[in-house]
Motif scaffolding. Sequence first.
Motif, PDB file in Angstrom:
ATOM      1  N   LEU A 147       0.853  -1.199   0.000  1.00  0.00           N
ATOM      2  CA  LEU A 147       0.000   0.000   0.000  1.00  0.00           C
ATOM      3  C   LEU A 147       0.889   1.250   0.000  1.00  0.00           C
ATOM      4  CD1 LEU A 147      -2.670  -1.089   2.641  1.00  0.00           C
ATOM      5  CD2 LEU A 147      -2.794  -1.236   0.139  1.00  0.00           C
ATOM      6  N   PRO A 148       0.325   2.399  -0.360  1.00  0.00           N
ATOM      7  CA  PRO A 148       1.133   3.620  -0.407  1.00  0.00           C
ATOM      8  C   PRO A 148       1.797   3.962   0.932  1.00  0.00           C
ATOM      9  CG  PRO A 148      -0.933   3.969  -1.521  1.00  0.00           C
ATOM     10  CD  PRO A 148      -1.027   2.618  -0.890  1.00  0.00           C
ATOM     11  N   SER A 149       1.244   3.474   2.001  1.00  0.00           N
ATOM     12  CA  SER A 149       1.850   3.720   3.308  1.00  0.00           C
ATOM     13  C   SER A 149       3.123   2.902   3.484  1.00  0.00           C
ATOM     14  CB  SER A 149       0.860   3.303   4.396  1.00  0.00           C
ATOM     15  OG  SER A 149       0.499   1.939   4.158  1.00  0.00           O
ATOM     16  N   GLY A 150       3.367   1.973   2.552  1.00  0.00           N
ATOM     17  CA  GLY A 150       4.513   1.079   2.681  1.00  0.00           C
ATOM     18  C   GLY A 150       4.129  -0.212   3.386  1.00  0.00           C
ATOM     19  N   GLU A 151       2.891  -0.303   3.850  1.00  0.00           N
ATOM     20  CA  GLU A 151       2.447  -1.552   4.492  1.00  0.00           C
ATOM     21  C   GLU A 151       2.370  -2.652   3.450  1.00  0.00           C
ATOM     22  OE1 GLU A 151      -0.950  -0.438   7.610  1.00  0.00           O
ATOM     23  OE2 GLU A 151      -0.832   0.888   5.848  1.00  0.00           O
ATOM     24  N   LEU A 152       2.752  -3.855   3.912  1.00  0.00           N
ATOM     25  CA  LEU A 152       2.740  -4.983   2.995  1.00  0.00           C
ATOM     26  C   LEU A 152       1.939  -6.111   3.633  1.00  0.00           C
ATOM     27  CD1 LEU A 152       5.622  -6.241   0.924  1.00  0.00           C
ATOM     28  CD2 LEU A 152       4.735  -7.866   2.548  1.00  0.00           C
ATOM     29  N   PHE A 153       1.086  -6.739   2.870  1.00  0.00           N
ATOM     30  CA  PHE A 153       0.353  -7.876   3.432  1.00  0.00           C
ATOM     31  C   PHE A 153       0.001  -8.877   2.344  1.00  0.00           C
ATOM     32  CE2 PHE A 153      -4.125  -7.177   2.173  1.00  0.00           C
ATOM     33  CZ  PHE A 153      -4.007  -5.903   1.620  1.00  0.00           C
ATOM     34  N   ARG A 154      -0.349 -10.076   2.833  1.00  0.00           N
ATOM     35  CA  ARG A 154      -0.736 -11.121   1.887  1.00  0.00           C
ATOM     36  C   ARG A 154      -2.160 -11.549   2.168  1.00  0.00           C
ATOM     37  NH1 ARG A 154       4.412 -15.242   1.344  1.00  0.00           N
ATOM     38  NH2 ARG A 154       5.710 -13.830   0.116  1.00  0.00           N
ATOM     39  N   THR A 155      -2.795 -12.064   1.151  1.00  0.00           N
ATOM     40  CA  THR A 155      -4.176 -12.524   1.339  1.00  0.00           C
ATOM     41  C   THR A 155      -4.225 -14.053   1.307  1.00  0.00           C
ATOM     42  OG1 THR A 155      -4.719 -12.571  -1.011  1.00  0.00           O
ATOM     43  CG2 THR A 155      -5.033 -10.470   0.105  1.00  0.00           C
ATOM     44  N   GLY A 156      -5.356 -14.599   1.706  1.00  0.00           N
ATOM     45  CA  GLY A 156      -5.558 -16.047   1.693  1.00  0.00           C
ATOM     46  C   GLY A 156      -4.726 -16.714   2.776  1.00  0.00           C
ATOM     47  N   SER A 157      -4.558 -18.033   2.642  1.00  0.00           N
ATOM     48  CA  SER A 157      -3.781 -18.760   3.650  1.00  0.00           C
ATOM     49  C   SER A 157      -2.355 -18.237   3.712  1.00  0.00           C
ATOM     50  CB  SER A 157      -3.769 -20.253   3.304  1.00  0.00           C
ATOM     51  OG  SER A 157      -3.325 -20.425   1.976  1.00  0.00           O
ATOM     52  N   TRP A 158      -1.917 -17.592   2.667  1.00  0.00           N
ATOM     53  CA  TRP A 158      -0.592 -16.993   2.548  1.00  0.00           C
ATOM     54  C   TRP A 158      -0.353 -15.933   3.627  1.00  0.00           C
ATOM     55  CZ3 TRP A 158       1.151 -14.388  -2.679  1.00  0.00           C
ATOM     56  CH2 TRP A 158       2.312 -14.983  -3.117  1.00  0.00           C
ATOM     57  N   ALA A 159      -1.445 -15.411   4.182  1.00  0.00           N
ATOM     58  CA  ALA A 159      -1.317 -14.370   5.202  1.00  0.00           C
ATOM     59  C   ALA A 159      -0.651 -14.925   6.464  1.00  0.00           C
ATOM     60  CB  ALA A 159      -2.696 -13.810   5.547  1.00  0.00           C
ATOM     61  N   LEU A 160      -0.787 -16.225   6.656  1.00  0.00           N
ATOM     62  CA  LEU A 160      -0.216 -16.852   7.841  1.00  0.00           C
ATOM     63  C   LEU A 160       1.272 -17.060   7.613  1.00  0.00           C
ATOM     64  CD1 LEU A 160      -1.417 -18.232  10.474  1.00  0.00           C
ATOM     65  CD2 LEU A 160      -1.198 -20.373   9.210  1.00  0.00           C
ATOM     66  N   ASP A 161       2.086 -16.622   8.574  1.00  0.00           N
ATOM     67  CA  ASP A 161       3.545 -16.751   8.392  1.00  0.00           C
ATOM     68  C   ASP A 161       3.917 -18.177   8.029  1.00  0.00           C
ATOM     69  OD1 ASP A 161       3.966 -14.154   8.919  1.00  0.00           O
ATOM     70  OD2 ASP A 161       4.564 -14.431  11.018  1.00  0.00           O
ATOM     71  N   GLY A 162       4.649 -18.324   6.961  1.00  0.00           N
ATOM     72  CA  GLY A 162       5.156 -19.651   6.587  1.00  0.00           C
ATOM     73  C   GLY A 162       4.156 -20.542   5.868  1.00  0.00           C
ATOM     74  N   ALA A 163       2.901 -20.117   5.773  1.00  0.00           N
ATOM     75  CA  ALA A 163       1.904 -20.988   5.132  1.00  0.00           C
ATOM     76  C   ALA A 163       1.989 -20.877   3.615  1.00  0.00           C
ATOM     77  CB  ALA A 163       0.505 -20.625   5.603  1.00  0.00           C
ATOM     78  N   LYS A 164       1.552 -21.951   2.966  1.00  0.00           N
ATOM     79  CA  LYS A 164       1.503 -21.918   1.505  1.00  0.00           C
ATOM     80  C   LYS A 164       0.230 -21.202   1.055  1.00  0.00           C
ATOM     81  CE  LYS A 164       3.856 -26.240   0.565  1.00  0.00           C
ATOM     82  NZ  LYS A 164       3.663 -27.659   0.329  1.00  0.00           N
ATOM     83  N   ALA A 165       0.218 -20.841  -0.217  1.00  0.00           N
ATOM     84  CA  ALA A 165      -1.007 -20.237  -0.762  1.00  0.00           C
ATOM     85  C   ALA A 165      -1.889 -21.383  -1.244  1.00  0.00           C
ATOM     86  CB  ALA A 165      -0.648 -19.305  -1.905  1.00  0.00           C
ATOM     87  N   PHE A 166      -2.584 -22.017  -0.330  1.00  0.00           N
ATOM     88  CA  PHE A 166      -3.382 -23.187  -0.717  1.00  0.00           C
ATOM     89  C   PHE A 166      -4.881 -22.948  -0.570  1.00  0.00           C
ATOM     90  CE2 PHE A 166      -2.766 -23.577   3.801  1.00  0.00           C
ATOM     91  CZ  PHE A 166      -3.956 -24.091   4.286  1.00  0.00           C
ATOM     92  N   TYR A 167      -5.250 -21.843   0.117  1.00  0.00           N
ATOM     93  CA  TYR A 167      -6.662 -21.607   0.355  1.00  0.00           C
ATOM     94  C   TYR A 167      -6.949 -20.117   0.197  1.00  0.00           C
ATOM     95  CZ  TYR A 167     -11.157 -21.485   2.788  1.00  0.00           C
ATOM     96  OH  TYR A 167     -12.467 -21.279   3.097  1.00  0.00           O
ATOM     97  N   ARG A 168      -7.771 -19.812  -0.786  1.00  0.00           N
ATOM     98  CA  ARG A 168      -7.948 -18.418  -1.145  1.00  0.00           C
ATOM     99  C   ARG A 168      -8.580 -17.590  -0.032  1.00  0.00           C
ATOM    100  NH1 ARG A 168     -10.854 -15.970  -6.522  1.00  0.00           N
ATOM    101  NH2 ARG A 168     -10.543 -13.786  -5.947  1.00  0.00           N
ATOM    102  N   TRP A 169      -9.499 -18.195   0.714  1.00  0.00           N
ATOM    103  CA  TRP A 169     -10.293 -17.387   1.653  1.00  0.00           C
ATOM    104  C   TRP A 169      -9.590 -17.201   2.984  1.00  0.00           C
ATOM    105  CZ3 TRP A 169     -13.310 -14.831  -1.257  1.00  0.00           C
ATOM    106  CH2 TRP A 169     -13.651 -15.397  -2.492  1.00  0.00           C
ATOM    107  N   GLY A 170      -8.493 -17.938   3.157  1.00  0.00           N
ATOM    108  CA  GLY A 170      -7.517 -17.653   4.199  1.00  0.00           C
ATOM    109  C   GLY A 170      -7.993 -17.593   5.613  1.00  0.00           C
ATOM    110  N   VAL A 171      -7.361 -16.684   6.358  1.00  0.00           N
ATOM    111  CA  VAL A 171      -7.532 -16.676   7.807  1.00  0.00           C
ATOM    112  C   VAL A 171      -8.709 -15.800   8.236  1.00  0.00           C
ATOM    113  CG1 VAL A 171      -5.110 -17.198   8.281  1.00  0.00           C
ATOM    114  CG2 VAL A 171      -5.811 -14.827   8.011  1.00  0.00           C
ATOM    115  N   GLY A 172      -9.388 -15.194   7.321  1.00  0.00           N
ATOM    116  CA  GLY A 172     -10.508 -14.357   7.721  1.00  0.00           C
ATOM    117  C   GLY A 172     -11.196 -13.858   6.482  1.00  0.00           C
ATOM    118  N   PRO A 173     -12.001 -12.819   6.556  1.00  0.00           N
ATOM    119  CA  PRO A 173     -12.622 -12.300   5.342  1.00  0.00           C
ATOM    120  C   PRO A 173     -11.536 -11.913   4.338  1.00  0.00           C
ATOM    121  CG  PRO A 173     -13.298 -11.029   7.279  1.00  0.00           C
ATOM    122  CD  PRO A 173     -12.263 -11.999   7.736  1.00  0.00           C
TER     123      PRO A 173
END
Lengths: 506, 436
Positions: A179-205
């Motif tokens: 984001l323009p603020s410099g914040e970085l994030f991932r979506t889906g299961s990828w949001a969890l540290d070390g997790a693979k991108a295996f589930y699109r809906w991830g850890v929350g909405p």
Amino acid sequence: MVEYNKVTDEVVKKLVAICGEKYVTDSEPLRYSYMARGIMGLEAVLPEVVIRPANTEEIRKILMVANDNLSPVTPAAGGLSGGFALPAIEPGGILMDLTRMNKMEVDTENRVMIVEPGVRCGDAWRIFKKKWPEWAPPIPDGAPPGATILGDAIERGFSLVTGRYGPQADMIMGLEIVLPSGELFRTGSWALDGAKAFYRWGVGPNPDGLFLGSQGSMGIITKAAVKIVPHPHFKTIVAYGGDSWEHIIEPAWEIGKYEMGISDNTVMVQGGNWPLVMTRWPKSNVPLDYKFYEKIGIDEYWMNSEVWAHSQEELDFTLKRIDEIYKDYEVKKKTVCKQQQLHPKQIASRLKKPNLIAVPYGLYEAGFLFITWYCPWLESSKMMEEYCAAMENYGFPPTMWVASIDHARQAIVMPILCFDSSEPGIYDKIREFNIETTKSFLKQGWINYRPDPFVHAPLTFSKSKEYYRMLVKFRKVLDPNLILHPGRLAIPWASVTDSPSPLEGE
Amino acid sequence: MTSLEELRKINARCIHCRACQYAYSNEPDREGADEEYTGMMLSCPGGNFYGWEGYFNSGRMWMARAFLEGDLKPSQEMLEVVEACTTCGLCAEQCTNYIDTVDIIEELRAAIIESGVEPLKRHKMIGDRVLEEDKRNPYNDPRSDRTAWHDGSVDDKNMKVAYYVGCTGAYRQQDVAKHTASILKKLGVDFTVLTEEVCCGSPILRTGQKDIFKIVMKENLEMFENYDLLVFSCAGCYRTFKVDYPRQSGKPLPFKVAHTLDIVYDLITEGKLKIEKPYNKKVTWHDPCHTIRHIGLAIEKAILEKSDNWLLDSRKAAKAKEAWYERPREVIRAIPGMDFREMYRIKGNSFCCGAGGGVKTQFPEVANDTARERVKEAAATGAEVLLTSCPFCITNFTDAVNALKKEEEETGKDLSAVGSKLEIVELLQLLDELLD
Ligand SMILES: Cc1cc2nc3c(=O)[nH]c(=O)nc-3n(C[C@H](O)[C@H](O)[C@H](O)COP(=O)(O)OP(=O)(O)OC[C@H]3O[C@@H](n4cnc5c(N)ncnc54)[C@H](O)[C@@H]3O)c2cc1C
Ligand code: SF4
Ligand code: SF4
């Protein structure tokens, strides 16, 4: 209008400190070399500086500099969406050419590939061919090799398997966003540290939809996890003709509605009309009468089904069932849907991915524009009839292409406007044509997919005001200074123009 | 005379699809030995080196458009970008909108210079030398030495055939000129060379110095007009006479032109010439852009220009182009004992040596980088010999191989896998050695 600052020498110095001198340029000719207006977007503004970052960290820093200076930022991956990957507002600000970020990882167990923005379809195809021949990257069907996997996915494009899997954005399993603020994030299961991108809906909405189709106006995507698909090697194309749009659209729905089995094998369903063949050649050097095309075996309307199967038996079975469905339809509708006899070379050329099939529309009169709409599949024949009539009314050849999305649930309808770019007043004529058709189509509940910021976007949002208000809210949360390229969606309107807002009259 | 303005409508066909950045842009499934040489490959020498869009043809086309529309003003900076292109024509081969990319790039260069921008320093220097009465060549050598390499017929107006030697043959690669003369003799072609010959203007036209080009073109056309046939050994001179002179003068050539290899090809295919001596080496072939791709594209264009139905005739035109690309291969295949191995990028998709379009003179680093990539590709075939037929390709490849050798000496590394052991051979020289 939102006030932005110019890119000063001071800002350029900061950008050089981030990316290195070699990868930052304010050279006027180089900036102009990106200015490919047309194809999908006619409006564009010259960037003040072009920068070629190498990684996510550099993008983060660039965005923070831009945010501090209030300079607009436009990302371009393959840049093949014409004017869409260019600044739309004054001042042009920073254009990020992301072609250097071209790393790709493939995980065949998890059936996903992780791509940076610069991974081009031609390169991905080549590497898959050698390393993972049993898998295919979901590249756009008809886009040239320089289009990127990520660019097409975030554009919610039309891939080689869209007929089976839905629009390209449906293939997303996770995004990495800055984001323009410099914040970085991932979506889906990828949001969890070390997790693979295996589930699109991830850890929350899952907020990923905000970044798909918003053309870089909500955040810069630095990585995407995208599904890969099996690549069985028994493939062919069958084509059936018809005497009207209806008679090619309806039988395709009859196949699509099965949704499983043969309809799954039918990875891609696309069709068109005879001017689609004619306008690939110069107007002065090709017959302009249907008689010629009829003589060489081209139907007035036709639909191709591309079938992929794991064995010859499966392929034969699918083709047999498709043929039966067409035959049943002919009886039911008392019409003829003749199967075209395709030469093996024609089949090979249609199976080719990525390809240059849509490039030669530039030949007809040296100017063209893709306009894209979505509508429910069975309504597409009405849309195309109306569109073709309007095109002829305005003096454009009625070149029309249509394709099925997700088992003929939706249609992507694309008139290809071939025009003489040197004709005085031509761009006004196109605008009038766009306004007229857009007004009519919106009334019928159809939606434009790659909006023109000054025609489709305001007309659409004036009919979806609550949704527009929400989008503006989200945008302001993600990008409070509105430095990201406001996209062709023109959210918020005030960042693009002083003209009356779509919410006018409230 | 042509101009950028005349190409406006052709330039406007560009949709910025970027296909022209790749070799085999329309052959994603082309089989190759490994991941690197498979499918399509980024293959624009200028673009690959600099990476910015403006150095690829796709960006150049939009710079040309902005220039034509008056948005982009001519400048030295612009000329620098536009000149960093070998005019190899790989982009033209890829473009399914049939855009004459090289013509547009050359006319853009000319238009920038015509608007008052000085030619780039080293380009200007060669232009000046070509005009100097006592030189008339880009190498700064005395005009009086032009035919010093030759001990046969000179300035014979009664001959039917003249050999247009070109400046490189006359001053830098006299052995090629000698081998050509010897081949012609062996083939029974009586010819003369002219002491008054002036530079063909190829590097001058390519770098946008059209005024000077017009002068040399006029002189050469007048000087040679009474001969029936002009033969060539230099790919650049041949292309310039065959393609550029008629276009730039607006008149058909007053004589026939043939590259010496064309004569050999005709005799071989007519069964009148057989090469008996074997050449027992592993060999690969590099297609010089000037004699192969440029002429092939010109053949295709000539057919389409006459056609009122491109839908039907484009295939015929492409076939004629492909037949031209096949010709050197037929000559090579006629050499007994040779183990011939094709590189991955060949014919219309051949990767340039890196020297053309004034690049070697002005941007040596682009030329070196490109040649290194090409010799690596040649080495990947397992060949011992890289055969070609163009003085610029020969020089640039030789420089690349020498640089690799030097690097080997300095680092102790074995660089044979990327081409350090390649022998660079001119096909004309080889033919002379093999023909009796
Ligand atoms: C001849 C032709 C044929 C085509 N055929 C097809 C087809 O069959 N199917 C299809 O789907 N499309 C097609 N397209 C459209 C286009 O090529 C695709 O949408 C393309 O894949 C977009 O990818 P790109 O890498 O070129 O994206 P770009 O044009 O670079 O970007 C697309 C949009 O995303 C934004 N963006 C780019 N990178 C980022 C990022 N990292 N983060 C956030 N935003 C970003 C850009 O600003 C732009 O608005 C075609 C185009 C052409 C010219
Ligand atoms: S020159 Fe041709 S191939 Fe290159 S970008 Fe333009 S249209 Fe595409
Ligand atoms: S002519 Fe060759 S170097 Fe020049 S832009 Fe085309 S591909 Fe690149």
